[in-house]
Design a protein around this motif. Sequence first.
Motif, PDB file in Angstrom:
ATOM      1  N   ARG A  26       0.846  -0.895  -0.050  1.00 26.36           N
ATOM      2  CA  ARG A  26       0.029   0.448  -0.070  1.00 26.36           C
ATOM      3  C   ARG A  26       0.962   1.107   0.203  1.00 26.36           C
ATOM      4  O   ARG A  26       1.714   1.966   1.006  1.00 26.36           O
ATOM      5  N   VAL A  27       0.575   2.340  -1.051  1.00 26.74           N
ATOM      6  CA  VAL A  27       1.324   3.300  -1.166  1.00 26.74           C
ATOM      7  C   VAL A  27       0.632   4.759  -1.355  1.00 26.74           C
ATOM      8  O   VAL A  27      -0.665   4.222  -2.255  1.00 26.74           O
ATOM      9  N   ARG A  28       1.028   5.657  -1.170  1.00 23.58           N
ATOM     10  CA  ARG A  28       0.049   7.037  -1.710  1.00 23.58           C
ATOM     11  C   ARG A  28       0.920   7.319  -3.127  1.00 23.58           C
ATOM     12  O   ARG A  28       1.887   8.172  -3.347  1.00 23.58           O
ATOM     13  N   ALA A  29      -0.053   7.313  -3.717  1.00 23.94           N
ATOM     14  CA  ALA A  29       0.195   6.820  -5.726  1.00 23.94           C
ATOM     15  C   ALA A  29      -0.101   8.516  -5.578  1.00 23.94           C
ATOM     16  O   ALA A  29      -0.817   9.325  -5.609  1.00 23.94           O
ATOM     17  N   VAL A  30       1.343   9.056  -6.774  1.00 25.79           N
ATOM     18  CA  VAL A  30       0.534  10.668  -6.854  1.00 25.79           C
ATOM     19  C   VAL A  30       0.226  10.883  -8.341  1.00 25.79           C
ATOM     20  O   VAL A  30       0.358  11.181  -9.411  1.00 25.79           O
ATOM     21  N   ASP A  31       1.085   9.339  -8.654  1.00 27.69           N
ATOM     22  CA  ASP A  31       1.505  10.015 -10.841  1.00 27.69           C
ATOM     23  C   ASP A  31       1.602   8.219 -11.020  1.00 27.69           C
ATOM     24  O   ASP A  31       2.938   7.333 -10.832  1.00 27.69           O
ATOM     25  N   THR A  32       0.526   7.607 -12.008  1.00 25.30           N
ATOM     26  CA  THR A  32       0.513   6.141 -12.127  1.00 25.30           C
ATOM     27  C   THR A  32       1.193   6.107 -13.452  1.00 25.30           C
ATOM     28  O   THR A  32       1.410   4.551 -14.169  1.00 25.30           O
ATOM     29  N   THR A  33       1.473   7.177 -13.653  1.00 28.08           N
ATOM     30  CA  THR A  33       2.498   7.005 -15.908  1.00 28.08           C
ATOM     31  C   THR A  33       3.550   6.173 -15.935  1.00 28.08           C
ATOM     32  O   THR A  33       4.688   6.291 -14.193  1.00 28.08           O
TER      33      THR A  33
END
Length: 304
Positions: free
Chosen positions: A244-251
């Motif tokens: 589990r992570v805090r996603a900021v940009d999945t590009t």
Amino acid sequence: MHGYDLLVVGSANADLVVAVERRPAAGETVLGSDLATHPGGKGANQAVAAARLGAATGLLARVGDDAHGRLLLDTQRACGVDTRGVLIGAAPTGVALITVDPSGDNSIVVSPGANARLTPDDVRAAGELMAAAKVVSLQLEIPLETVAEAVTTAGRAGAKVVLNPSPPAPLPVEVLAACDLLVVNEHEARYLLRDAPAAAEGTPEAWAKALLARGPRSVVVTLGAAGALAATGDGTAVRIPSPRVRAVDTTGAGDAFTGALAWRWGAGDELTEAVRFAVRVGATAVTRPGAQQSYPTAAEVAAL
Ligand code: ATP
């Protein structure tokens, strides 16, 4: 001859990004932010991902004899990718023209440029590079006939073949059947199964089973924040959750995942082990902005 843990055969693009208040309608002109230029393209992304992790990596691709091509070559080399297989010329470097609005929605025009000029002959001429690779990894941002030739040449040279059929395109049955490992997201799985609606509407396990029946020896389905599913011809299908992570940009997360997976699996890890590593790489990449610049080193993955 240099030995490659991984040889990526695929695209290299310059991503040209402008932030706008509103994406323009037909006939309209809008003003935007300063231009940002990022190295991209699925092939180049995968190569950078693997090299940053420590894999001996090569790239077989084509760029233009222009500033974007030089940027892409410089970035690959700075990450430790062997670029002997990068051909230069025949057309301008591929570009993606991207406008992004404040809600994060974007409009993208891709000019494949030199990527569309990577030919089956180019692949045949690189037979020695293929023969030096444990794994050859492919996507679909280069001509399909070039992908088909690479699959055949790699198989003949004894390299394992990994294919991420993205962007989705009609894939010859023999290409699918010749893959050792097929890596798909939900969208790509449903596209490949468009002639089998019952399977396409089912679970990721059902997609994997139906895809395995078409010949690839193993199938991995990526499930975004939920991780991935690893399935093999003996009927085993294992879901591997993502940290589990805090996603900021999945590009570019999918390219980081596939580059990491292809490397570890080719190096002899069990498929589930390799997927366990790849989800950690994907999860690290989404915590940082951008594609290639978000890709972690092995130490950063271990620290997650
Ligand atoms: P993209 O097109 O955005 O590059 P994709 O659609 O090909 O990605 P995904 O399934 O979205 O593929 O993501 C690939 C992998 O990246 C996942 O299997 C997972 O390991 C990791 N990942 C993606 N999104 C997240 C997230 N929000 N949190 C943690 N890991 C993620």
